[in-house]
Scaffold this motif. Sequence first.
Motif, PDB file in Angstrom:
ATOM      1  N   GLU A 133       0.840  -1.195   0.000  1.00  0.00           N
ATOM      2  CA  GLU A 133       0.000   0.000   0.000  1.00  0.00           C
ATOM      3  C   GLU A 133       0.877   1.247   0.000  1.00  0.00           C
ATOM      4  OE1 GLU A 133      -2.464  -0.490   3.461  1.00  0.00           O
ATOM      5  OE2 GLU A 133      -3.716  -1.988   2.475  1.00  0.00           O
ATOM      6  N   LYS A 134       0.249   2.368   0.196  1.00  0.00           N
ATOM      7  CA  LYS A 134       0.890   3.682   0.178  1.00  0.00           C
ATOM      8  C   LYS A 134       2.217   3.683   0.942  1.00  0.00           C
ATOM      9  CE  LYS A 134      -0.088   8.467   1.402  1.00  0.00           C
ATOM     10  NZ  LYS A 134      -1.103   9.397   1.893  1.00  0.00           N
ATOM     11  N   GLY A 135       3.262   4.156   0.271  1.00  0.00           N
ATOM     12  CA  GLY A 135       4.579   4.264   0.885  1.00  0.00           C
ATOM     13  C   GLY A 135       5.476   3.057   0.693  1.00  0.00           C
ATOM     14  N   ALA A 136       4.932   1.964   0.189  1.00  0.00           N
ATOM     15  CA  ALA A 136       5.732   0.748  -0.008  1.00  0.00           C
ATOM     16  C   ALA A 136       6.463   0.797  -1.351  1.00  0.00           C
ATOM     17  CB  ALA A 136       4.839  -0.487   0.046  1.00  0.00           C
ATOM     18  N   CYS A 137       7.654   0.201  -1.373  1.00  0.00           N
ATOM     19  CA  CYS A 137       8.468   0.127  -2.593  1.00  0.00           C
ATOM     20  C   CYS A 137       8.406  -1.279  -3.169  1.00  0.00           C
ATOM     21  CB  CYS A 137       9.928   0.394  -2.271  1.00  0.00           C
ATOM     22  SG  CYS A 137      10.261   1.994  -1.614  1.00  0.00           S
ATOM     23  N   PHE A 138       8.553  -1.357  -4.473  1.00  0.00           N
ATOM     24  CA  PHE A 138       8.719  -2.648  -5.124  1.00  0.00           C
ATOM     25  C   PHE A 138       9.570  -2.471  -6.376  1.00  0.00           C
ATOM     26  CE2 PHE A 138       4.748  -0.856  -6.671  1.00  0.00           C
ATOM     27  CZ  PHE A 138       4.776  -1.092  -8.046  1.00  0.00           C
ATOM     28  N   GLY A 139      10.205  -3.564  -6.804  1.00  0.00           N
ATOM     29  CA  GLY A 139      11.046  -3.531  -7.991  1.00  0.00           C
ATOM     30  C   GLY A 139      12.481  -3.138  -7.726  1.00  0.00           C
ATOM     31  N   GLU A 140      12.848  -2.965  -6.453  1.00  0.00           N
ATOM     32  CA  GLU A 140      14.170  -2.449  -6.129  1.00  0.00           C
ATOM     33  C   GLU A 140      15.304  -3.406  -6.454  1.00  0.00           C
ATOM     34  OE1 GLU A 140      12.491  -4.474  -2.623  1.00  0.00           O
ATOM     35  OE2 GLU A 140      11.738  -2.865  -3.881  1.00  0.00           O
ATOM     36  N   MET A 141      15.045  -4.712  -6.460  1.00  0.00           N
ATOM     37  CA  MET A 141      16.129  -5.657  -6.731  1.00  0.00           C
ATOM     38  C   MET A 141      16.689  -5.468  -8.139  1.00  0.00           C
ATOM     39  SD  MET A 141      15.160  -9.182  -4.715  1.00  0.00           S
ATOM     40  CE  MET A 141      13.974  -9.701  -5.911  1.00  0.00           C
ATOM     41  N   SER A 142      15.828  -5.159  -9.097  1.00  0.00           N
ATOM     42  CA  SER A 142      16.285  -5.020 -10.482  1.00  0.00           C
ATOM     43  C   SER A 142      17.188  -3.806 -10.679  1.00  0.00           C
ATOM     44  CB  SER A 142      15.093  -4.945 -11.433  1.00  0.00           C
ATOM     45  OG  SER A 142      14.435  -3.708 -11.298  1.00  0.00           O
ATOM     46  N   LEU A 143      17.188  -2.899  -9.720  1.00  0.00           N
ATOM     47  CA  LEU A 143      18.074  -1.745  -9.832  1.00  0.00           C
ATOM     48  C   LEU A 143      19.535  -2.128  -9.644  1.00  0.00           C
ATOM     49  CD1 LEU A 143      16.166   0.973  -7.785  1.00  0.00           C
ATOM     50  CD2 LEU A 143      16.372   0.819 -10.257  1.00  0.00           C
ATOM     51  N   PHE A 144      19.779  -3.209  -8.897  1.00  0.00           N
ATOM     52  CA  PHE A 144      21.143  -3.557  -8.524  1.00  0.00           C
ATOM     53  C   PHE A 144      21.725  -4.738  -9.270  1.00  0.00           C
ATOM     54  CE2 PHE A 144      19.509  -1.240  -4.888  1.00  0.00           C
ATOM     55  CZ  PHE A 144      20.497  -0.277  -4.780  1.00  0.00           C
ATOM     56  N   ASP A 145      20.883  -5.611  -9.787  1.00  0.00           N
ATOM     57  CA  ASP A 145      21.434  -6.728 -10.540  1.00  0.00           C
ATOM     58  C   ASP A 145      20.850  -6.696 -11.954  1.00  0.00           C
ATOM     59  OD1 ASP A 145      18.871  -7.893 -10.430  1.00  0.00           O
ATOM     60  OD2 ASP A 145      19.384  -9.247  -8.814  1.00  0.00           O
ATOM     61  N   ALA A 146      21.452  -7.441 -12.817  1.00  0.00           N
ATOM     62  CA  ALA A 146      20.990  -7.472 -14.205  1.00  0.00           C
ATOM     63  C   ALA A 146      19.998  -8.610 -14.419  1.00  0.00           C
ATOM     64  CB  ALA A 146      22.191  -7.623 -15.129  1.00  0.00           C
ATOM     65  N   GLU A 147      19.470  -9.141 -13.345  1.00  0.00           N
ATOM     66  CA  GLU A 147      18.565 -10.278 -13.426  1.00  0.00           C
ATOM     67  C   GLU A 147      17.153  -9.819 -13.781  1.00  0.00           C
ATOM     68  OE1 GLU A 147      19.554 -13.533 -13.040  1.00  0.00           O
ATOM     69  OE2 GLU A 147      21.544 -12.642 -12.964  1.00  0.00           O
ATOM     70  N   PRO A 148      16.386 -10.711 -14.398  1.00  0.00           N
ATOM     71  CA  PRO A 148      14.978 -10.387 -14.694  1.00  0.00           C
ATOM     72  C   PRO A 148      14.171 -10.258 -13.399  1.00  0.00           C
ATOM     73  CG  PRO A 148      15.714 -12.332 -15.922  1.00  0.00           C
ATOM     74  CD  PRO A 148      16.789 -12.001 -14.935  1.00  0.00           C
ATOM     75  N   ARG A 149      13.013  -9.644 -13.505  1.00  0.00           N
ATOM     76  CA  ARG A 149      12.120  -9.478 -12.350  1.00  0.00           C
ATOM     77  C   ARG A 149      11.836 -10.840 -11.735  1.00  0.00           C
ATOM     78  NH1 ARG A 149      11.607  -3.996 -11.092  1.00  0.00           N
ATOM     79  NH2 ARG A 149      11.098  -2.810 -12.945  1.00  0.00           N
ATOM     80  N   SER A 150      11.845 -10.905 -10.398  1.00  0.00           N
ATOM     81  CA  SER A 150      11.650 -12.176  -9.690  1.00  0.00           C
ATOM     82  C   SER A 150      10.181 -12.475  -9.415  1.00  0.00           C
ATOM     83  CB  SER A 150      12.429 -12.173  -8.371  1.00  0.00           C
ATOM     84  OG  SER A 150      11.937 -11.151  -7.523  1.00  0.00           O
ATOM     85  N   ALA A 151       9.303 -11.511  -9.633  1.00  0.00           N
ATOM     86  CA  ALA A 151       7.871 -11.697  -9.402  1.00  0.00           C
ATOM     87  C   ALA A 151       7.122 -10.707 -10.287  1.00  0.00           C
ATOM     88  CB  ALA A 151       7.528 -11.456  -7.934  1.00  0.00           C
ATOM     89  N   SER A 152       5.832 -10.897 -10.371  1.00  0.00           N
ATOM     90  CA  SER A 152       4.962  -9.972 -11.093  1.00  0.00           C
ATOM     91  C   SER A 152       4.308  -9.028 -10.100  1.00  0.00           C
ATOM     92  CB  SER A 152       3.862 -10.736 -11.835  1.00  0.00           C
ATOM     93  OG  SER A 152       4.425 -11.618 -12.786  1.00  0.00           O
TER      94      SER A 152
END
Length: 166
Positions: free
Chosen positions: A74-93
């Motif tokens: 919900e409001k204030g939560a982050c997602f997608g941050e792992m892809s910023l640091f590694d070159a790996e594909p998204r781990s979830a949808s």
Amino acid sequence: MLTSVDRLLFVRAVPIFKELRDDFLVRLASVMDELSFPAKHTIFTEGQEGRSLYIVVKGRVRVHIGNRDLAQLEKGACFGEMSLFDAEPRSASVSTLDACDCLVLTQQQLYDAIDETPGIAINIIRLLSRRIRELNRANSAQQSSSAQGSASQSTARNLDSNAVGS
């Protein structure tokens, strides 16, 4: 759309940015894009290349692998941050549950910010560590629950077999 002051106040309250100086937050908040998504919209899918972090401003999102839910944010939560640091594909949808507004920080914007203020990297590492610990606890609780269920079934079978032998 958020005003620049509202955006700054919002970003200041996001856990990974809480310990950063206001001058840095002003710069960071000003470079983030704001995107709106309708309800039941897929923001990104597992396996997709990603180079951006999202912060929920309004609405709720569902993090999932296939039909299995991992989290609701919900409001204030982050997602997608792992892809910023590694070159790996998204781990979830990630899909929206409601109409959502999100702020988006790209990898390049983040790297520029880390060059200026390395503390942001430490905050993101803490966030990732916290999420791993939460997943480990949930996994441990699930395994413990499964083991207890198996032990109860085994005890019940033993009681049944003892009763039959009597």
